[in-house]
Design a protein around this motif. Sequence first.
Motif, short mmCIF file in Angstrom:
data_model
loop_
_atom_site.label_atom_id
_atom_site.label_comp_id
_atom_site.label_asym_id
_atom_site.label_seq_id
_atom_site.Cartn_x
_atom_site.Cartn_y
_atom_site.Cartn_z
N LEU A 25 0.82 -1.20 0.00
CA LEU A 25 0.00 0.00 0.00
C LEU A 25 0.86 1.26 0.00
N GLU A 26 0.50 2.22 -0.83
CA GLU A 26 1.18 3.50 -0.82
C GLU A 26 0.68 4.32 0.36
N PHE A 27 1.59 5.10 0.94
CA PHE A 27 1.19 5.93 2.07
C PHE A 27 2.10 7.15 2.15
N LYS A 28 1.59 8.15 2.84
CA LYS A 28 2.36 9.35 3.12
C LYS A 28 2.56 9.44 4.62
N ARG A 29 3.79 9.66 5.05
CA ARG A 29 4.08 9.73 6.48
C ARG A 29 4.43 11.16 6.87
N HIS A 30 3.89 11.61 7.99
CA HIS A 30 4.17 12.92 8.55
C HIS A 30 5.03 12.73 9.81
N THR A 31 6.14 13.39 9.87
CA THR A 31 7.06 13.24 10.99
C THR A 31 6.61 14.06 12.19
N VAL A 32 6.14 13.38 13.21
CA VAL A 32 5.76 14.01 14.47
C VAL A 32 6.16 13.08 15.60
N GLY A 33 6.19 13.62 16.81
CA GLY A 33 6.49 12.82 17.99
C GLY A 33 7.95 12.88 18.37
N GLY A 34 8.26 12.48 19.61
CA GLY A 34 9.64 12.50 20.08
C GLY A 34 10.22 13.89 20.01
N GLY A 35 11.45 13.98 19.52
CA GLY A 35 12.13 15.25 19.42
C GLY A 35 11.53 16.18 18.37
N PHE A 36 10.61 15.68 17.54
CA PHE A 36 10.02 16.50 16.49
C PHE A 36 8.77 17.24 16.97
N GLY A 37 8.21 16.81 18.10
CA GLY A 37 7.02 17.46 18.62
C GLY A 37 5.80 17.28 17.73
N GLY A 38 4.82 18.15 17.93
CA GLY A 38 3.63 18.15 17.11
C GLY A 38 2.45 17.37 17.64
N THR A 39 2.69 16.50 18.62
CA THR A 39 1.59 15.64 19.08
C THR A 39 0.64 16.35 20.04
N HIS A 40 1.02 17.54 20.49
CA HIS A 40 0.13 18.31 21.35
C HIS A 40 -0.55 19.46 20.60
N ASP A 41 -0.33 19.53 19.30
CA ASP A 41 -1.02 20.52 18.51
C ASP A 41 -2.52 20.19 18.49
N PRO A 42 -3.37 21.20 18.52
CA PRO A 42 -4.82 20.93 18.53
C PRO A 42 -5.27 20.02 17.39
N SER A 43 -4.72 20.20 16.20
CA SER A 43 -5.13 19.38 15.07
C SER A 43 -4.76 17.92 15.27
N TYR A 44 -3.62 17.69 15.93
CA TYR A 44 -3.22 16.31 16.19
C TYR A 44 -4.07 15.69 17.30
N LEU A 45 -4.32 16.46 18.33
CA LEU A 45 -5.10 15.96 19.46
C LEU A 45 -6.52 15.59 19.05
N LYS A 46 -7.03 16.21 17.98
CA LYS A 46 -8.33 15.81 17.47
C LYS A 46 -8.29 14.38 16.92
N MET A 47 -7.13 13.98 16.39
CA MET A 47 -6.98 12.63 15.86
C MET A 47 -6.63 11.63 16.95
N ASN A 48 -5.79 12.08 17.88
CA ASN A 48 -5.38 11.19 18.97
C ASN A 48 -5.26 12.01 20.25
N PRO A 49 -6.27 11.97 21.09
CA PRO A 49 -6.23 12.76 22.33
C PRO A 49 -5.19 12.29 23.33
N ASN A 50 -4.56 11.14 23.05
CA ASN A 50 -3.49 10.65 23.91
C ASN A 50 -2.16 11.33 23.63
N ALA A 51 -2.07 12.08 22.54
CA ALA A 51 -0.85 12.79 22.14
C ALA A 51 0.31 11.83 21.91
N LEU A 52 0.01 10.65 21.37
CA LEU A 52 1.03 9.66 21.08
C LEU A 52 1.00 9.33 19.59
N VAL A 53 2.05 8.64 19.13
CA VAL A 53 2.10 8.15 17.75
C VAL A 53 2.00 6.63 17.79
N PRO A 54 1.49 6.05 16.70
CA PRO A 54 1.08 6.65 15.43
C PRO A 54 -0.40 6.97 15.38
#
Length: 220
Positions: A25-54
């Motif tokens: 399957l083809e897929f697009k990956r967005h780099t977030v989490g760990g040292g890259f941050g981004g998991t506490h952004d409101p848009s991300y928390l709408k997808m995963n309120p746990n603020a974890l990946v993936p």
Amino acid sequence: MIEVWGRRSSSNVQKVIWALDELGLEFKRHTVGGGFGGTHDPSYLKMNPNALVPVLRDGDITMFESNAIVRYLAARYGEGGLRPTAPRALAAAEQWMDWQQLNVVPHISAIFWNLVRVPADQRNDTAIAQANARLKEVLAIADATLGSSAWFAGDQFSFGDIVLGVLYWRYSRMDGERPDTPNIRRWFEALQQRPAYRKWVMVEVGNNIAEWNANEKALG
């Protein structure tokens, strides 16, 4: 196109992108989490309120929890392949995925965290010793199972191999002695022949926090 959010160094993200590649399957990956941050952004928390990946988005389906994602992908796109069709093999894949998550992951994670993810002066040698002792016991159980079948679900690779497949690579790269498990060794060698495993899982981990941070940044 399927989208995945998470950094490549995350073992939970590796489960998902390995499964996606196994399924072709083809897929697009967005780099977030760990040292890259981004998991506490409101848009991300709408997808995963746990603020974890993936997180995975497939059309109108958005979900978190790596094992659930792998099972979903196998059910939707891998019936008869990544997801066994025969009831006995499917039951085994389900059983061993959960067993590995509950009985192996915590101990490998404890060793990994103390050897790689914290400075040397913060290591908990007692925790490492306890995890190694328990791993010797639980890996013996997996080794016995693999003495009578090529894969955890029988003669065919399945999602039941993915959890331990990801963690065992990490375990194999860390300093320290490992129990003698010839059947796991044979299974592990077979995994390393799979192109998707080589591409997404067989990445450098490092043996200290500086090496880990450098590898995480390089992988993205």
